[in-house]
Design a protein around this motif. Structure first.
Motif, PDB file in Angstrom:
ATOM      1  N   PRO A 174     -83.149 -62.930  -7.976  1.00 27.12           N
ATOM      2  CA  PRO A 174     -83.233 -64.322  -7.528  1.00 27.12           C
ATOM      3  C   PRO A 174     -81.866 -64.929  -7.190  1.00 27.12           C
ATOM      4  O   PRO A 174     -81.747 -65.664  -6.208  1.00 27.12           O
ATOM      5  N   GLU A 175     -80.849 -64.619  -7.999  1.00 27.78           N
ATOM      6  CA  GLU A 175     -79.521 -65.163  -7.744  1.00 27.78           C
ATOM      7  C   GLU A 175     -78.953 -64.665  -6.421  1.00 27.78           C
ATOM      8  O   GLU A 175     -78.426 -65.441  -5.616  1.00 27.78           O
ATOM      9  N   LEU A 176     -79.085 -63.368  -6.188  1.00 30.62           N
ATOM     10  CA  LEU A 176     -78.526 -62.797  -4.960  1.00 30.62           C
ATOM     11  C   LEU A 176     -79.344 -63.231  -3.744  1.00 30.62           C
ATOM     12  O   LEU A 176     -78.787 -63.493  -2.674  1.00 30.62           O
ATOM     13  N   LYS A 177     -80.658 -63.326  -3.917  1.00 34.83           N
ATOM     14  CA  LYS A 177     -81.513 -63.788  -2.826  1.00 34.83           C
ATOM     15  C   LYS A 177     -81.139 -65.209  -2.420  1.00 34.83           C
ATOM     16  O   LYS A 177     -81.083 -65.536  -1.227  1.00 34.83           O
ATOM     17  N   ALA A 178     -80.856 -66.057  -3.408  1.00 34.59           N
ATOM     18  CA  ALA A 178     -80.448 -67.429  -3.119  1.00 34.59           C
ATOM     19  C   ALA A 178     -79.117 -67.447  -2.371  1.00 34.59           C
ATOM     20  O   ALA A 178     -78.932 -68.233  -1.431  1.00 34.59           O
ATOM     21  N   HIS A 179     -78.205 -66.570  -2.764  1.00 29.40           N
ATOM     22  CA  HIS A 179     -76.905 -66.483  -2.097  1.00 29.40           C
ATOM     23  C   HIS A 179     -77.068 -66.111  -0.627  1.00 29.40           C
ATOM     24  O   HIS A 179     -76.437 -66.714   0.260  1.00 29.40           O
TER      25      HIS A 179
ATOM     26  N   LYS B 228     -74.288 -59.292  -7.591  1.00 28.29           N
ATOM     27  CA  LYS B 228     -73.648 -60.549  -7.976  1.00 28.29           C
ATOM     28  C   LYS B 228     -72.874 -61.072  -6.780  1.00 28.29           C
ATOM     29  O   LYS B 228     -72.076 -60.353  -6.183  1.00 28.29           O
ATOM     30  N   PRO B 229     -73.070 -62.340  -6.380  1.00 29.97           N
ATOM     31  CA  PRO B 229     -72.317 -62.892  -5.248  1.00 29.97           C
ATOM     32  C   PRO B 229     -70.815 -62.885  -5.528  1.00 29.97           C
ATOM     33  O   PRO B 229     -70.357 -63.414  -6.552  1.00 29.97           O
ATOM     34  N   LEU B 230     -70.046 -62.282  -4.629  1.00 27.62           N
ATOM     35  CA  LEU B 230     -68.600 -62.168  -4.784  1.00 27.62           C
ATOM     36  C   LEU B 230     -67.873 -63.151  -3.878  1.00 27.62           C
ATOM     37  O   LEU B 230     -68.375 -63.540  -2.827  1.00 27.62           O
ATOM     38  N   SER B 231     -66.672 -63.519  -4.282  1.00 27.36           N
ATOM     39  CA  SER B 231     -65.893 -64.536  -3.581  1.00 27.36           C
ATOM     40  C   SER B 231     -65.222 -64.000  -2.320  1.00 27.36           C
ATOM     41  O   SER B 231     -64.379 -63.098  -2.391  1.00 27.36           O
ATOM     42  N   SER B 232     -65.580 -64.571  -1.188  1.00 24.59           N
ATOM     43  CA  SER B 232     -64.921 -64.190   0.069  1.00 24.59           C
ATOM     44  C   SER B 232     -63.455 -64.615   0.059  1.00 24.59           C
ATOM     45  O   SER B 232     -62.612 -63.974   0.684  1.00 24.59           O
ATOM     46  N   THR B 233     -63.148 -65.692  -0.662  1.00 21.61           N
ATOM     47  CA  THR B 233     -61.760 -66.151  -0.766  1.00 21.61           C
ATOM     48  C   THR B 233     -60.901 -65.106  -1.454  1.00 21.61           C
ATOM     49  O   THR B 233     -59.787 -64.800  -1.018  1.00 21.61           O
ATOM     50  N   HIS B 234     -61.413 -64.541  -2.542  1.00 23.47           N
ATOM     51  CA  HIS B 234     -60.649 -63.510  -3.254  1.00 23.47           C
ATOM     52  C   HIS B 234     -60.529 -62.249  -2.414  1.00 23.47           C
ATOM     53  O   HIS B 234     -59.474 -61.607  -2.395  1.00 23.47           O
ATOM     54  N   VAL B 235     -61.595 -61.883  -1.715  1.00 19.20           N
ATOM     55  CA  VAL B 235     -61.541 -60.704  -0.841  1.00 19.20           C
ATOM     56  C   VAL B 235     -60.468 -60.891   0.229  1.00 19.20           C
ATOM     57  O   VAL B 235     -59.693 -59.970   0.518  1.00 19.20           O
TER      58      VAL B 235
ATOM     59  N   VAL C 142     -63.214 -58.162  -8.552  1.00 20.94           N
ATOM     60  CA  VAL C 142     -63.264 -59.264  -7.590  1.00 20.94           C
ATOM     61  C   VAL C 142     -63.910 -60.466  -8.254  1.00 20.94           C
ATOM     62  O   VAL C 142     -64.900 -60.338  -8.990  1.00 20.94           O
ATOM     63  N   CYS C 143     -63.375 -61.634  -7.999  1.00 26.80           N
ATOM     64  CA  CYS C 143     -63.878 -62.880  -8.568  1.00 26.80           C
ATOM     65  C   CYS C 143     -65.278 -63.189  -8.028  1.00 26.80           C
ATOM     66  O   CYS C 143     -65.602 -62.848  -6.886  1.00 26.80           O
ATOM     67  N   THR C 144     -66.087 -63.828  -8.837  1.00 23.26           N
ATOM     68  CA  THR C 144     -67.427 -64.204  -8.394  1.00 23.26           C
ATOM     69  C   THR C 144     -67.357 -65.409  -7.449  1.00 23.26           C
ATOM     70  O   THR C 144     -66.422 -66.203  -7.502  1.00 23.26           O
ATOM     71  N   GLU C 145     -68.365 -65.535  -6.624  1.00 24.83           N
ATOM     72  CA  GLU C 145     -68.445 -66.675  -5.723  1.00 24.83           C
ATOM     73  C   GLU C 145     -68.633 -67.975  -6.495  1.00 24.83           C
ATOM     74  O   GLU C 145     -68.116 -69.025  -6.112  1.00 24.83           O
ATOM     75  N   GLU C 146     -69.335 -67.897  -7.602  1.00 21.72           N
ATOM     76  CA  GLU C 146     -69.554 -69.087  -8.421  1.00 21.72           C
ATOM     77  C   GLU C 146     -68.239 -69.627  -8.981  1.00 21.72           C
ATOM     78  O   GLU C 146     -68.008 -70.831  -9.010  1.00 21.72           O
TER      79      GLU C 146
END
Length: 343
Positions: free
Chosen positions: A38-43, A71-78, A129-133
């Motif tokens: 559910p978390e990834l689907k929402a992302h 787990k949604p990962l942070s595009s900023t950190h990438v 990698v940092c999470t998107e949250e």
């Protein structure tokens, strides 16, 4: 089973385009979100907005890795990890700096533009990698990250000439917005010791401690648009046969990847979907049969908007998800490369 219908059309003496028609039998509906938590689907259902910053490749790379880590990962950190890698390579660093003289961008010193596969490789080497949250690109969807980096660039310029108390006051404002887990003195020291392309990666890594996801050493495969130019001593018939075989294999692989619940990063020129030109990257997340056509869904990073698209070039725009649909013909025309994680 009905075969894929391909017609090769002569465009010039040495170049061809491929007229594609995927039959309904080979275009079952598939959406990678059906296999997600559910978390990834929402992302993957929420729009993303790069807000004019040339980090589209990182949004795509983060999505591909997010599907692997669940787990949604942070595009900023990438982006920060990739930029640090660029800065540590003399030839890449020089190339980016020269390019910036001609292209400009959202930032003065932070690099923009990159490659999906390289970004994934660099993130794998970084291990975490940092999470998107914990580090969303736009916490309030109003260009917050871009403003933070602009502010850090200004502080970096002034750090040697302005009083320390003033610099620390400016850092405090930024810290309270995005880097609450670091002390002002820590941020000051990192900025003082290194340029921003390296410093930002270090700041994020320290701030996201406890909110990092381990990423594996991913094997990224690339599907390239088949060359339809005659090779030396190659007949037109042989060139057509070779191109047909390659396109068939490409669509078979795309079908295989999507059915596994994995997205594909697509690199293309936006001229295929709007009235401007420019290199861009997005993510392929679904396929369907509609209005007598096989269509592919592309998750973009232009926010909750349909205003930028040339509606004659796309099949449909999904405002709520920040995505658009294209026909099989448009898909093969626009896709320069497709990247996917195979392990």
């Amino acid at each position: 089973m009905k075969s894929l219908i391909l017609t090769l059309l002569l465009v010039s003496a040495n170049a061809y385009s491929i007229d594609v028609k995927i039959p309904k039998e080979q275009c079952s509906d598939v959406d990678i979100r059906d296999k997600m938590s559910p978390e990834l689907k929402a992302h993957f259902s929420e729009p993303q907005n790069q807000d004019g910053v040339g980090w589209c490749y990182a949004f795509a790379a983060a999505d591909l890795m997010s599907a692997e880590t669940n787990k949604p990962l942070s595009s900023t950190h990438v982006s920060a990890i990739f930029n640090k890698g660029v800065d540590e390579n003399f030839f890449l660093r020089t190339g980016y700096k020269i390019g910036k003289l001609f292209t400009g961008g959202a930032f003065d010193t932070s690099y923009e533009g990159g490659w999906i596969d390289w970004a994934i490789e660099d993130s794998s080497e970084a291990v975490y990698v940092c999470t998107e949250e914990a580090l969303p690109f736009d916490r309030n969807r109003y260009g917050e990250t871009a403003r933070i980096i602009n502010a850090l660039e200004d502080i970096k310029k002034d750090i040697d000439n302005e009083e320390m108390t003033n610099i620390c006051s400016r850092i405090e404002v930024i810290r309270n917005k995005s880097f609450e887990n670091l002390k002002v003195e820590e941020i000051y020291r990192i900025l003082e010791e290194d340029n921003l392309n390296r410093a930002l990666s270090d700041i994020i890594k320290k701030n996201c401690k406890g909110h990092m996801v381990k990423v594996d050493e991913y094997d990224v495969k690339t599907i390239r648009r088949p060359s339809i130019r005659n090779r030396k001593n190659e007949s037109l018939f042989s060139a057509m046969k070779r191109a047909k075989k390659k396109v068939l294999k490409n669509f078979e692989k795309i079908d295989e990847v999507l059915k596994k619940g994995r997205p594909l990063g697509v690199s293309y020129n936006v001229k295929h979907v709007m009235k401007q030109k420019g290199l861009h990257a997005s993510v392929v997340t679904a396929r369907r049969w509609k209005n007598g056509k096989c269509q592919f869904k592309i998750r973009n990073s232009w926010g909750r908007s349909c205003a930028s698209y040339d509606r004659k070039e796309i099949e449909e725009c999904n405002y709520e998800e920040g995505s658009f649909w294209v026909s099989d013909q448009k898909f093969i025309d626009l896709a320069d490369t497709l990247d996917y994680i195979s392990n």
